[in-house]
Write a protein that holds these residues in place. Structure first.
Motif, mmCIF file in Angstrom:
data_model
loop_
_atom_site.group_PDB
_atom_site.id
_atom_site.type_symbol
_atom_site.label_atom_id
_atom_site.label_comp_id
_atom_site.label_asym_id
_atom_site.label_seq_id
_atom_site.Cartn_x
_atom_site.Cartn_y
_atom_site.Cartn_z
ATOM 1 N N VAL A 37 1.087 -1.309 -0.112
ATOM 2 C CA VAL A 37 0.016 0.080 -0.083
ATOM 3 C C VAL A 37 0.642 1.379 0.164
ATOM 4 N N ASP A 38 0.562 2.220 -0.979
ATOM 5 C CA ASP A 38 1.190 3.385 -0.856
ATOM 6 C C ASP A 38 0.770 4.445 -0.660
ATOM 7 N N ALA A 39 0.799 4.465 1.232
ATOM 8 C CA ALA A 39 -0.086 5.256 2.199
ATOM 9 C C ALA A 39 1.215 7.003 1.853
ATOM 10 N N ASP A 40 1.883 6.966 1.079
ATOM 11 C CA ASP A 40 2.468 7.821 1.376
ATOM 12 C C ASP A 40 2.129 9.088 0.492
ATOM 13 N N THR A 58 -7.539 5.061 -7.392
ATOM 14 C CA THR A 58 -5.404 5.636 -5.969
ATOM 15 C C THR A 58 -6.542 5.082 -5.112
ATOM 16 N N ILE A 59 -5.353 5.279 -4.015
ATOM 17 C CA ILE A 59 -6.096 5.056 -2.743
ATOM 18 C C ILE A 59 -6.037 6.659 -2.774
ATOM 19 N N ILE A 117 2.897 -1.712 4.111
ATOM 20 C CA ILE A 117 2.220 0.253 4.495
ATOM 21 C C ILE A 117 3.431 1.012 4.239
ATOM 22 N N ASP A 118 3.590 1.034 2.982
ATOM 23 C CA ASP A 118 4.545 2.253 2.943
ATOM 24 C C ASP A 118 4.181 3.718 3.663
ATOM 25 N N MET A 125 0.812 14.517 11.233
ATOM 26 C CA MET A 125 -0.449 13.438 11.399
ATOM 27 C C MET A 125 -0.244 12.614 9.686
ATOM 28 N N ASP A 126 -0.230 12.881 8.585
ATOM 29 C CA ASP A 126 -0.052 12.124 7.531
ATOM 30 C C ASP A 126 0.292 11.100 7.645
ATOM 31 N N ALA A 127 1.795 10.990 8.425
ATOM 32 C CA ALA A 127 2.892 9.402 8.297
ATOM 33 C C ALA A 127 1.956 9.300 9.861
#
Length: 245
Positions: A37-40, A58-59, A117-118, A125-127
């Protein structure tokens, strides 16, 4: 039921995306069903490394409420490995709500053996939303004292937040005579050293080819180190989180 493992770091550029891609494909080679999962949400490099750069959904679309998570899952060219890509379009970034990440990612463990999960670097907050989408975390650091101490701090916060810290990866070791040795890094980090990934030209070549090194040059030192990391993860993933419950 599958495992949810976040890949985190204290600084950008440590090799989180490279680790996510190679670990995912290594696990796929071992026969596990994997979803990376590209969560960046602002950098979005994982899809490029894994060879999917034209995804229509996309996500970001999921986080904006315009698609379901199932619509954002793509089969890759690599056996047993799927990918949820992120968008590189800023318009998509500003519409996506990162607070929804844990809610959309956690159910994936019903479908996959491993969800990798990347996550963005640091503790913003996003991290945190990305990293807390996992149940376990693997930290990635380079062999420099500032990077190690920053990543150590991230590990402390994540552990207090309830994640099981499996350990850390010492990436790009051997590129400088001033590199912090693995045993010293482990003493500073105060979590287990899972793998030492050597400085290997094959890793850079693979990145330029848009292909993880475990597939590009599987006999290279870097590829062997990532395969060893995957084997260790299969032995310990899930154990610490079960103990912590």
């Amino acid at each position: 039921m599958g495992r949810l493992i976040s890949i985190a770091s204290g600084k950008g550029g440590t090799g989180k995306t490279t680790t996510t891609a190679n670990l995912s494909i290594a696990l796929g080679k071992m026969g596990y069903r994997v979803c990376a999962v590209d969560a960046d949400l602002t950098m979005a490099n994982l899809s490029l490394v894994m060879g999917i750069d034209d995804a229509s959904t996309t996500i970001h679309d999921v986080l904006a409420g315009n698609a379901t998570i199932e619509e954002a899952i793509y089969a890759t060219r690599y056996k047993n490995v799927h990918l949820i890509p992120a968008s590189i379009d800023w318009e998509h970034v500003i519409r996506a709500d990162p607070r929804k990440l844990p809610g959309i990612i956690k159910p994936l463990k019903e479908e996959f053996d491993f969800v990798i999960i990347d996550s963005p670097a640091g503790l913003q907050m996003d991290a945190m939303n990305a990293t807390m989408s996992g149940e376990e975390v693997v930290l990635v650091t380079n062999p420099e004292i500032s990077c190690i101490t920053d990543t150590m701090k991230v590990g402390i916060v994540l552990k207090k937040a309830g994640l099981a810290v499996l350990g850390f990866v010492l990436n790009r070791y051997g590129r400088s005579d001033t590199d912090i040795p693995p045993d010293v890094a482990e003493e500073v980090m105060e979590v287990p050293l899972l793998a030492v990934i050597p400085e290997d030209p094959a890793v850079r070549e693979a990145t330029l080819e848009g292909m993880p090194v475990v597939e590009y040059k599987p006999k290279s030192d870097g590829a062997k180190a990532f395969m060893e990391l995957a084997e260790r993860i299969t032995r310990i993933a899930g154990f610490k989180s079960r103990v912590m419950r």
